[in-house]
Write an enzyme that holds these catalytic residues in place. Structure first.
Site, PDB file in Angstrom:
ATOM      1  N   ASP A 173     -13.799 -45.808-114.530  1.00  0.00           N
ATOM      2  CA  ASP A 173     -14.928 -45.728-115.477  1.00  0.00           C
ATOM      3  C   ASP A 173     -14.727 -44.456-116.298  1.00  0.00           C
ATOM      4  OD1 ASP A 173     -17.233 -45.818-116.936  1.00  0.00           O
ATOM      5  OD2 ASP A 173     -18.606 -45.743-115.227  1.00  0.00           O
ATOM      6  N   ASN A 178     -18.293 -39.011-117.718  1.00  0.00           N
ATOM      7  CA  ASN A 178     -17.801 -38.859-116.347  1.00  0.00           C
ATOM      8  C   ASN A 178     -16.774 -37.746-116.186  1.00  0.00           C
ATOM      9  OD1 ASN A 178     -19.498 -40.854-115.455  1.00  0.00           O
ATOM     10  ND2 ASN A 178     -18.029 -42.487-115.857  1.00  0.00           N
TER      11      ASN A 178
HETATM   12  N1  LIG Z   1     -21.327 -33.824-107.866  1.00  0.00           N
HETATM   13  C1  LIG Z   1     -21.666 -33.621-109.143  1.00  0.00           C
HETATM   14  N2  LIG Z   1     -21.454 -32.411-109.729  1.00  0.00           N
HETATM   15  C2  LIG Z   1     -21.803 -32.172-111.016  1.00  0.00           C
HETATM   16  N3  LIG Z   1     -22.389 -33.097-111.815  1.00  0.00           N
HETATM   17  C3  LIG Z   1     -22.643 -34.329-111.302  1.00  0.00           C
HETATM   18  C4  LIG Z   1     -22.291 -34.660-109.952  1.00  0.00           C
HETATM   19  N4  LIG Z   1     -22.655 -35.943-109.732  1.00  0.00           N
HETATM   20  C5  LIG Z   1     -23.215 -36.396-110.874  1.00  0.00           C
HETATM   21  N5  LIG Z   1     -23.223 -35.422-111.827  1.00  0.00           N
HETATM   22  C6  LIG Z   1     -23.820 -35.507-113.173  1.00  0.00           C
HETATM   23  O1  LIG Z   1     -24.661 -36.642-113.219  1.00  0.00           O
HETATM   24  C7  LIG Z   1     -24.228 -37.556-114.233  1.00  0.00           C
HETATM   25  C8  LIG Z   1     -24.416 -38.971-113.728  1.00  0.00           C
HETATM   26  O2  LIG Z   1     -23.568 -39.196-112.599  1.00  0.00           O
HETATM   27  P1  LIG Z   1     -22.707 -40.545-112.527  1.00  0.00           P
HETATM   28  O3  LIG Z   1     -21.861 -40.652-113.729  1.00  0.00           O
HETATM   29  O4  LIG Z   1     -22.016 -40.555-111.215  1.00  0.00           O
HETATM   30  O5  LIG Z   1     -23.881 -41.622-112.585  1.00  0.00           O
HETATM   31  P2  LIG Z   1     -23.858 -43.173-112.993  1.00  0.00           P
HETATM   32  O6  LIG Z   1     -25.265 -43.620-113.034  1.00  0.00           O
HETATM   33  O7  LIG Z   1     -22.934 -43.907-112.083  1.00  0.00           O
HETATM   34  O8  LIG Z   1     -23.244 -43.141-114.465  1.00  0.00           O
HETATM   35  P3  LIG Z   1     -22.915 -44.399-115.464  1.00  0.00           P
HETATM   36  O9  LIG Z   1     -23.985 -44.442-116.501  1.00  0.00           O
HETATM   37  O10 LIG Z   1     -21.599 -43.971-116.034  1.00  0.00           O
HETATM   38  O11 LIG Z   1     -22.819 -45.624-114.604  1.00  0.00           O
HETATM   39  C9  LIG Z   1     -22.770 -37.173-114.534  1.00  0.00           C
HETATM   40  O12 LIG Z   1     -22.431 -37.487-115.871  1.00  0.00           O
HETATM   41  C10 LIG Z   1     -22.767 -35.674-114.275  1.00  0.00           C
HETATM   42  O13 LIG Z   1     -23.241 -34.986-115.422  1.00  0.00           O
HETATM   43 MG   LIG Z   2     -21.279 -41.981-115.098  1.00  0.00          MG
END
Ligand SMILES: Nc1ncnc2c1ncn2[C@@H]1O[C@H](COP(=O)(O)OP(=O)(O)OP(=O)(O)O)[C@@H](O)[C@H]1O
Ligand SMILES: [Mg+2]
Length: 247
Positions: A173, A178
């Site tokens: 992804d 990300n």
């Molecule tokens: N361990 C971490 N350390 C720092 N920032 C983090 C961490 N986990 C998540 N984030 C922040 O939170 C945001 C969202 O996390 P993530 O991309 O995993 O969520 P998602 O809901 O799966 O995203 P998507 O919309 O791409 O499906 C990331 O873009 C990042 O800014």
């Molecule tokens: Mg994400």
């Protein structure tokens, strides 16, 4: 309700388990995905943790992501899993905060050249560090189509995969949000690895470049490919964008 991914309103309701995990630390909503999943930051600075929460019935869960994070952590910097759980309302995954901010944080939207370069360097580092031979996860076209319930027999435009350029462990992804970037503009780490798996590197590159257009506007592809260290490949790019769109 369908929502687009992006920063959520600050007034978004905090699910009970997230509030409980936070204790007396401040809770900051940082992201809402297209399926209504939410990410919260608990605490601040280098001790902060992140909780991804998915509503029950959204089809989202965190088993795949936790398994991939556990494997990838042996080779590169990824979020360290601290806790996971589920109740009647949803599921959650807690990870230790990594340094830096998302490549779509306001400061990087205002400085796309720096962000795009870090995204390219980061993707190359991931592809160079993760060992294909040891990776138990696939992100092949066949597996992706099967999981999405797409029969390639009905979709000739998805059946003609170009020969593999270089097999790597792909992010899965590789959209701009990300990638995390240090305050000095250098690559920090990747998050959101629930689709990580072995595939041609163009499966990632096609989408990483496409995502630049959605986040920063047109014209940034060449800079990402240069930072990654590869020449443009219009045929593989077009193919893997078709696969992305269909899955
Ligand atoms: N361990 C971490 N350390 C720092 N920032 C983090 C961490 N986990 C998540 N984030 C922040 O939170 C945001 C969202 O996390 P993530 O991309 O995993 O969520 P998602 O809901 O799966 O995203 P998507 O919309 O791409 O499906 C990331 O873009 C990042 O800014
Ligand atoms: Mg994400």
């Amino acid at each position: 309700m369908t929502v687009h991914s992006g920063p959520p309103p600050r007034s978004v309701p905090v699910p009970a388990p997230v509030a409980e995990l936070a204790g007396d630390r401040p809770v900051t909503p940082v992201w809402r995905n297209e399926a209504g999943g939410l990410t919260f930051q608990l605490g601040q600075d280098e001790t902060r943790t992140f909780v991804k929460w998915a509503p029950a019935g959204s089809g989202l869960g965190f088993d795949a992501e936790a398994a991939r994070l556990g494997w990838a952590a042996r080779y590169t910097t990824v979020p360290r899993v601290l806790d996971a759980g589920a109740d009647a309302d949803g599921a959650w995954l807690v990870t230790a905060g990594l340094p830096g901010e998302s490549a779509v944080a306001p400061r990087w939207l205002a400085d796309p050249a720096t962000a795009v370069r870090a995204i390219g360097v980061g993707l190359r580092a991931l592809h160079d560090r993760l060992p294909v031979d040891d990776c138990p996860f696939s992100w092949s076209v066949a597996d992706r189509l099967a999981e999405a319930g797409v029969d390639p027999a009905d979709r000739p435009e998805l059946a003609d995969a170009p020969p593999v350029d270089r097999l790597v462990v792909c992010h899965g992804d590789p959209c701009s949000p990300n990638t995390l970037i240090h305050p000095d503009g250098s690559f920090s780490a990747h998050v959101d690895l629930d689709c990580l798996g072995v595939a041609d590197r163009w499966a990632d590159l096609a989408v990483a470049t496409w995502s630049l257009e959605w986040n920063y506007g047109p014209g940034w592809d060449a800079l990402l490919l240069d930072a990654y260290g590869v020449a443009a490949d219009p045929e593989r790019t077009a193919f893997y964008r078709r696969v992305w769109e269909s899955t």
